[in-house]
Design an enzyme around this catalytic site. Sequence first.
Site, PDB file in Angstrom:
ATOM      1  N   HIS A  90      17.499  -1.613  25.999  1.00 46.10           N
ATOM      2  CA  HIS A  90      16.421  -1.469  25.017  1.00 46.10           C
ATOM      3  C   HIS A  90      16.335  -0.070  24.406  1.00 46.10           C
ATOM      4  O   HIS A  90      15.254   0.416  24.107  1.00 46.10           O
ATOM      5  CB  HIS A  90      15.075  -1.836  25.655  1.00 46.10           C
ATOM      6  CG  HIS A  90      15.027  -3.216  26.212  1.00 46.10           C
ATOM      7  ND1 HIS A  90      14.682  -3.487  27.507  1.00 46.10           N
ATOM      8  CD2 HIS A  90      15.315  -4.414  25.651  1.00 46.10           C
ATOM      9  CE1 HIS A  90      14.746  -4.790  27.736  1.00 46.10           C
ATOM     10  NE2 HIS A  90      15.133  -5.372  26.616  1.00 46.10           N
ATOM     11  N   CYS A 101       7.387  -6.646  32.541  1.00 42.25           N
ATOM     12  CA  CYS A 101       6.068  -6.016  32.536  1.00 42.25           C
ATOM     13  C   CYS A 101       4.972  -7.044  32.794  1.00 42.25           C
ATOM     14  O   CYS A 101       5.008  -8.146  32.257  1.00 42.25           O
ATOM     15  CB  CYS A 101       5.826  -5.339  31.201  1.00 42.25           C
ATOM     16  SG  CYS A 101       7.088  -4.120  30.829  1.00 42.25           S
TER      17      CYS A 101
END
Length: 732
Positions: free
Chosen positions: A175, A33
């Site tokens: 995740h 990100c």
Amino acid sequence: MASKRPAKYDILFEPIKIGPKTMRNRFHQSPHCIGAGTDKPGFQMAHRAVKAEGGWGAINTEYCSIHPESDDTMRVSARIWDAGDVRNLRAMTDAVHAYDCLAGVELWYGGGHAPNMETRQTPRGPSQYASEFETLTYCHEMDHDDIKQVQQFYVDAAIRSRDAGFDMINIYGGHAYGPLQWLNAYYNRRTDKYGGSVENRGRFWVETLEKVKNAVGNDCAIASRFAIDTLYGPSGVEVEEDGVKLIAMADDLVDVWDINVGDIAQWGEDAGPSRFYRQGHQIPWQRFVKQHSKKPVLGVGRFTDAEKMAEVIRNGELDIISCARPSISDPFMPQKIEEGRIEDIRTCIGCNVCISRWEIGGPPMICTQNATAGEEYRRGWHPEKFEKAKSDDTMLVVGAGPAGSEAARILMERGYVTHLVDSAEKIGGHLNDITSLPGLGEWGYHRDYREVQLDKLAKKNRDSQLSLGSKKLTADDVLSYGAEKVIIATGSSWNTDGVNCLTHDPVPGIDASRPDQATPEQIFRGEKKIGKRVVILNADTYFMGPSLAEMLSAQGHEVTVISGVDFGHYMHFTLEYPNLRRRLIEMNINIIGESWASRVEEGRIEHYDIWAEGSKREYRGPGKMPRNENTSHKWLEFDTLVLVTGRHSDDALFRELKERKDEWAKNDIKGIYIIGDAWAPKLMADATFDGHRIAREIEEDDPQSPLPYKREVSVWGNAYLPDGEYKQEWKA
């Protein structure tokens, strides 16, 4: 530049076939990100493209939402919802392809971990549960119609991704997202054909891969990120149980496996901070995949050393080295290895400040090592290219900490004659103390990189100098030095009187000149004898208080912390907090939270609960508090009181020079500026940025004030999608 790499690194540069595509080498920038998403296509494009230029074989987006019911706002993810997203992401793929680099997209469906604060849609999952990661987020349990619909979301997103120019389609099962929720019995409590046995729990994943492969598998390589072990033992996914069984079930449907470990609630077990984890820390789990798969395997692990990278490939543990943070720290790492310039690599220090900005929810991503990260598009900064000097001005930089050393480095890169002066024997400033704290040794890579580069640059330009171990410069020294422009980077110090963020006042009785009280600097310099019973008075939200507590406890002291703020709060964002708390508990460190000190006397401190003045308020007239008197005060005895109450800028030199501004012209001084902690105490990443920025903008009329940057904003009146396309796209 021709390759000068040692033969032992040749394996890193061997091409590898991935389905219908071929990676030119073994360097893969994993999805990570940056705060660009699809709303800032210039940022997304420029940040990824500079890595492709730097030699990476494949570059990915961050996680990319496949549908509005997978919305991670307040954070920023990419999106592939409609034709507008296709258009915006094509800017990235076109730029990446220009460097013979593959472009990858990570398709994300968050399920119960998608808060959907912008779209206000309801996420769906294998069972209904409350997210342990998000606040007040529940998912809807899917029936068989829901399953088909969500699987079609993946197919539609994969087709749009192909149309956007992506070469690799990654079905994100890491995740605790998407397919992993179905495989993981922690989430999947179903009793139908999608629940129970591992074959049933893996069915959603296998079917989704099959549908995506049928849709785009002839045009794109199919990858799947898989958290092979959630690290919760039998209550989650274990590598030798569900992990390798899913690999066997889906191996024919993927072209490459993307393997990591951990979940989302504590994803620092994947993006391991250097405080707790060395490079390659996931290999003990990742190595099982090569034993059960016929396909190439890539994996992350904050790989920073070419020796280690080559070793894990030669050992058959991975086929491809995947990096997020090291690629941010040095986008040109592959090229530097190729050219035999190992010493020029800006090694990732593992501080996770890059991650912290995404966790907080505010772009852009930043990097402590690489000040150009996030600034490639909006400021036009390149990590390896610098505009040549526009004048013959000579430069004096006072202070060789993170800000000063970076300013001097960029000025020298640009060709300016630059003198860097510091009374310390080594560059690094306060970083030389920080690296002595438990787990923070790798932060020294920040200093080491600048030390090597400054030495090279000073030798290249014989008129530039590093004057270390010199006497501290006075205002008279600076005025008569002979430099046309001066940059003051004298740093900051910890408060000696207890001034803090809660009261903004000193604490009566606090005085670091007393033998039983000490600032962090006094501890580092060995100026105070530390007694058996230590109390740390803390009003700082980052690493200093927790690190000193750990260090002093390890030395045999009994440590109690009185903290007026959430102890180590910023370390939630750097993913250090869970293991930090575990460590403090292991060491029997006592934390008295939400408390502050009212006064200190010899050998004891009076503290109070900061909320104990009553919940009711009323107007009582001027000079009178609207709440009751706080009566929660208690005394605590200590042998040494450690003061981590706040910092102040060491700016006396700058202030005196500014007061004597009328003397600048007669000494041929055109400007005197101040940067880093000397301007205001801040993160090391921001201090480094300060030094970098002023060196880039030193010719401007007012270098003290940053130039404006390009802002990517929606323009009122311009349609995001052509008329008539909204209904069609949102039905996908």
